[in-house]
Design a protein around this motif. Structure first.
Motif, PDB file in Angstrom:
ATOM      1  N   TYR A  70      34.700  35.393  41.708  1.00 52.31           N
ATOM      2  CA  TYR A  70      33.774  36.225  40.922  1.00 52.31           C
ATOM      3  C   TYR A  70      34.561  37.424  40.393  1.00 52.31           C
ATOM      4  N   VAL A  71      34.490  37.664  39.083  1.00 55.31           N
ATOM      5  CA  VAL A  71      35.216  38.776  38.482  1.00 55.31           C
ATOM      6  C   VAL A  71      34.312  40.008  38.458  1.00 55.31           C
ATOM      7  N   ILE A  72      34.751  41.057  39.171  1.00 56.64           N
ATOM      8  CA  ILE A  72      34.008  42.318  39.185  1.00 56.64           C
ATOM      9  C   ILE A  72      34.405  43.171  37.991  1.00 56.64           C
ATOM     10  N   ASP A  73      35.704  43.262  37.712  1.00 56.59           N
ATOM     11  CA  ASP A  73      36.194  44.095  36.614  1.00 56.59           C
ATOM     12  C   ASP A  73      37.523  43.541  36.123  1.00 56.59           C
ATOM     13  N   GLY A  74      37.914  43.958  34.929  1.00 55.69           N
ATOM     14  CA  GLY A  74      39.127  43.441  34.333  1.00 55.69           C
ATOM     15  C   GLY A  74      38.940  42.013  33.858  1.00 55.69           C
ATOM     16  N   ILE A 113      43.948  45.651  35.217  1.00 61.44           N
ATOM     17  CA  ILE A 113      43.866  45.490  36.664  1.00 61.44           C
ATOM     18  C   ILE A 113      42.654  44.596  36.922  1.00 61.44           C
ATOM     19  N   ALA A 114      42.906  43.374  37.361  1.00 64.86           N
ATOM     20  CA  ALA A 114      41.816  42.452  37.668  1.00 64.86           C
ATOM     21  C   ALA A 114      41.247  42.794  39.049  1.00 64.86           C
ATOM     22  N   HIS A 115      39.924  42.758  39.150  1.00 65.08           N
ATOM     23  CA  HIS A 115      39.226  43.065  40.403  1.00 65.08           C
ATOM     24  C   HIS A 115      38.301  41.891  40.684  1.00 65.08           C
ATOM     25  N   THR A 116      38.585  41.134  41.740  1.00 67.62           N
ATOM     26  CA  THR A 116      37.868  39.894  41.993  1.00 67.62           C
ATOM     27  C   THR A 116      37.437  39.758  43.444  1.00 67.62           C
TER      28      THR A 116
END
Length: 288
Positions: A70-74, A113-116
């Motif tokens: 699940y992608v939260i941000d980025g 910056i990927a946040h997952t």
């Protein structure tokens, strides 16, 4: 089971996720479901929350389990051995059934910056060597259940007569719930599913024992493992702050001994050794 008799979920255990800084291109990591407790979380094995940049999760193999990312941000760019390629944005999900072999890369896009959140889900022994499957699920394709003071996006399973687009090979549900301050909603869940939740934002109260948790709070829920597959339970959720959001996952326990080791999950150590032998022998072709 009538509505009056419906099993009401309570919170069994709850905690706040702790984070550690990591060496670049990793940024930070926390364990929502810590490794080594799969008997408690069954069919779930672990869930990691990661912040990372391009180069952190380059080409790597898997066998014997499933993932939900699940992608939260980025943004996250994905390539895989099935010829798949795509970019996931906040609120999007990718499902992978590694089956007999998967090899893929999950990278931050550009300078993002990927946040997952990545959840590992067990497979029963007879499906460990099943077909490899990848599925991207975009936020706009998730059906929405609307109610007073909020909404729920159904990602997997059947929730309140809506069926999520994610098609897993074992029975699971995944729901993203948004509530405004003061709003309350009861999430229906199969009563024989083990379940947990993770608060993405705000402040919320959960279950019939009224456990209150804010952002980064997680908890497991009571359930009735021997109940029928068609019986439902209810998890009551109330928001104590604006823009409260939570993810709730549920799955039917498998109750088989497993050996999670490196990028593989099998039933025995010998099967783990077989996976490494196959990978080193070139039987895991690279992403196309």
């Amino acid at each position: 089971m009538t509505v009056a008799e419906r099993f009401e979920r309570s919170v069994n255990r709850h905690w706040y996720v702790k984070y550690e800084e990591a060496a670049f291109p990793f940024i930070q990591k926390g364990w929502v479901l810590p490794a080594g407790q799969w008997e408690t979380f069954d069919p779930f094995i672990l869930m990691a929350e990661d912040w990372f940049k391009k180069g952190a999760f380059s080409d790597h193999p898997h066998r014997g389990f499933q993932t939900l990312t699940y992608v939260i941000d980025g943004r996250v760019e994905h390539t895989d051995n099935g010829g798949g390629h795509g970019i996931l944005e906040p609120g999007d999900v990718q499902y992978m059934n590694a089956g007999w072999y998967a090899r893929h890369a999950e990278e931050g896009v550009g300078d993002d910056i990927a946040h997952t959140l990545q959840l590992w889900i067990n497979l029963p022994a007879h499906l460990r060597m099943s077909e490899t499957i990848y599925q991207d699920v975009h936020s706009e394709d998730m059906p929405v259940v609307s109610f007073d003071g909020g909404q729920a996006k159904v990602i997997a399973g059947n929730i309140a007569d809506e069926t999520g687009p994610l098609k897993s090979v074992v029975p699971i549900t995944m729901t993203e719930i948004h509530l405004e301050e003061g709003a309350e909603w009861t999430l229906p869940l199969p009563v024989n599913h083990n379940a947990f939740f993770y608060v993405l934002s705000g402040d919320m109260t959960f279950g019939d024992n009224n456990v209150r948790l804010a952002k980064h709070g997680a908890g497991t829920l009571s359930f009735q493992e021997n109940a029928g597959d068609d019986e439902q339970s209810g998890l009551t959720i109330r928001a104590n702050a604006r823009r409260s959001k939570v993810l709730v996952y549920s799955g039917k326990p498998i109750r088989e001994e497993i050996v999670p080791y490196g990028p593989f999950v099998m039933n025995t150590m010998e099967e783990i050794r077989d996976a490494y032998r196959d990978y080193n022998a070139g039987k895991f072709p690279a992403p196309k």
